[in-house]
Design an enzyme around this catalytic site. Structure first.
Site, mmCIF file in Angstrom:
data_model
loop_
_atom_site.group_PDB
_atom_site.id
_atom_site.type_symbol
_atom_site.label_atom_id
_atom_site.label_comp_id
_atom_site.label_asym_id
_atom_site.label_seq_id
_atom_site.Cartn_x
_atom_site.Cartn_y
_atom_site.Cartn_z
ATOM 1 N N GLU A 90 40.040 44.261 46.065
ATOM 2 C CA GLU A 90 39.299 43.500 45.046
ATOM 3 C C GLU A 90 40.207 43.210 43.857
ATOM 4 O O GLU A 90 40.204 42.110 43.301
ATOM 5 C CB GLU A 90 38.074 44.291 44.563
ATOM 6 N N HIS A 131 32.156 40.410 45.667
ATOM 7 C CA HIS A 131 31.203 41.220 46.424
ATOM 8 C C HIS A 131 31.975 42.115 47.386
ATOM 9 O O HIS A 131 32.887 41.643 48.077
ATOM 10 C CB HIS A 131 30.233 40.312 47.198
ATOM 11 N N THR A 155 25.922 30.800 43.573
ATOM 12 C CA THR A 155 24.798 29.877 43.731
ATOM 13 C C THR A 155 23.526 30.723 43.669
ATOM 14 O O THR A 155 23.593 31.943 43.537
ATOM 15 C CB THR A 155 24.876 29.132 45.079
ATOM 16 N N MET A 185 25.287 43.703 37.576
ATOM 17 C CA MET A 185 24.238 44.131 38.514
ATOM 18 C C MET A 185 22.863 43.550 38.172
ATOM 19 O O MET A 185 21.860 44.258 38.244
ATOM 20 C CB MET A 185 24.165 45.658 38.552
ATOM 21 N N ARG A 186 22.810 42.298 37.810
ATOM 22 C CA ARG A 186 21.513 41.654 37.577
ATOM 23 C C ARG A 186 21.388 40.440 38.480
ATOM 24 O O ARG A 186 22.363 39.707 38.679
ATOM 25 C CB ARG A 186 21.375 41.182 36.109
ATOM 26 N N ILE A 187 20.188 40.236 38.978
ATOM 27 C CA ILE A 187 19.909 39.014 39.733
ATOM 28 C C ILE A 187 19.659 37.909 38.718
ATOM 29 O O ILE A 187 18.908 38.101 37.755
ATOM 30 C CB ILE A 187 18.688 39.214 40.650
ATOM 31 N N SER A 195 36.427 48.148 36.559
ATOM 32 C CA SER A 195 37.805 48.151 37.062
ATOM 33 C C SER A 195 38.272 46.744 37.446
ATOM 34 O O SER A 195 39.449 46.416 37.284
ATOM 35 C CB SER A 195 37.962 49.116 38.239
ATOM 36 N N LEU A 213 21.369 35.166 46.449
ATOM 37 C CA LEU A 213 22.052 36.410 46.063
ATOM 38 C C LEU A 213 23.198 36.726 47.028
ATOM 39 O O LEU A 213 23.004 36.780 48.239
ATOM 40 C CB LEU A 213 21.043 37.565 46.066
HETATM 41 C C1 GRF Z 1 32.835 46.295 42.794
HETATM 42 O O1 GRF Z 1 32.910 46.930 44.038
HETATM 43 C C2 GRF Z 1 32.332 44.882 42.953
HETATM 44 O O2 GRF Z 1 32.749 44.281 44.145
HETATM 45 C C3 GRF Z 1 30.844 45.069 42.961
HETATM 46 O O3 GRF Z 1 30.594 46.093 42.042
HETATM 47 C C4 GRF Z 1 31.752 46.900 41.914
HETATM 48 C C5 GRF Z 1 32.123 46.896 40.471
HETATM 49 O O4 GRF Z 1 33.207 47.748 40.182
HETATM 50 N N1 GRF Z 1 30.184 43.814 42.677
HETATM 51 P P1 GRF Z 1 33.953 47.635 38.779
HETATM 52 O O5 GRF Z 1 32.876 47.743 37.696
HETATM 53 O O6 GRF Z 1 34.673 46.330 38.735
HETATM 54 O O7 GRF Z 1 34.875 48.808 38.751
#
Ligand code: GRF
Length: 213
Positions: A170, A105, A137, A86-88, A13, A140
């Site tokens: 966001e 975040h 940076t 979602m990867r470090i 999103s 994490l």
């Molecule tokens: C969001 O809440 C973002 O802040 C976090 O993961 C979520 C991702 O949502 N890092 P989307 O995939 O952008 O809908």
């Protein structure tokens, strides 16, 4: 016109908010580490190039990050935007894109780095929660902060209702940060401090619950 590559892992999103925003930039590609990411279909339906670099196919983080960097660099982006990626990432990868990689975040950093931020904010009894865009940076969910939005935590909030309230913000602040970058107004200084030119400086305080007067 600047070139942007967006990295996603899921819903996408924030990616969509960026695709909808008017800015002096073109989204050159959307890349996911997960072929099942819903955002990939959205990107395709919007005519944006997409690619998958599946992390499971690589023996270690360094190998995945090297392949990911190769894919990103094919599009020669000015800016790499992590949008629910979602990867470090390894330090080598992060340093390669120093000053030209942003993340969003879902908390008011430095509070609640890591996962399950909304649940943790509720458990902590926070009155104000929110979201943060920062330069990436090696630490994490830390890194120089560009912009934040705060929302109240309401008495009857659930994790879902709070997450939805934060997500709306966001979708406002990420396009703003990316636009600043693309306009050349946002930079990361050599001292790791954010330089934002011509920022408006209203009072802008948010107090929650509201004051009586
Ligand atoms: C969001 O809440 C973002 O802040 C976090 O993961 C979520 C991702 O949502 N890092 P989307 O995939 O952008 O809908």
């Amino acid at each position: 016109m600047k070139r942007i590559v967006i990295l996603i892992s899921g819903r996408g999103s924030n990616m969509e908010a960026l695709l909808n925003a008017e800015m002096p930039a073109r989204v050159a590609a959307v890349i996911s580490n997960d072929p099942a990411a819903k955002g990939l279909a959205t990107a395709r339906s919007r005519g944006v190039a997409s690619a998958v670099v599946e992390h499971r196919a690589f023996g270690d983080r360094a190998a995945f990050d090297a392949a990911l960097a190769d894919e990103i660099d094919r599009y020669q982006p000015d800016l790499v935007v992590l949008a629910g990626f979602m990867r470090i990432l390894t330090e080598t990868f992060v340093n390669r894109y120093r000053g030209r990689m942003l993340n969003i975040h879902p908390s008011l950093l430095p509070a609640f780095p890591g996962l399950e931020t909304h649940r943790r904010a509720l458990e902590a009894g926070a009155r104000i929660h929110g979201c943060t865009v920062h330069f990436v940076t090696a630490a994490l969910d830390h890194g120089p902060i560009v912009i934040q939005a705060a929302v109240p935590v309401l008495p009857d909030d659930t994790e879902a209702s709070l997450a939805a309230r934060v997500l709306r913000q966001e979708h406002r602040i990420y396009p703003q940060a990316v636009r600043w970058f693309c306009e050349g107004r946002l930079k990361l200084g050599p001292d790791d401090r954010v330089r934002l030119t011509e920022a408006r400086t209203p009072d802008g305080a948010l107090v929650s619950p509201p004051l009586d007067t």
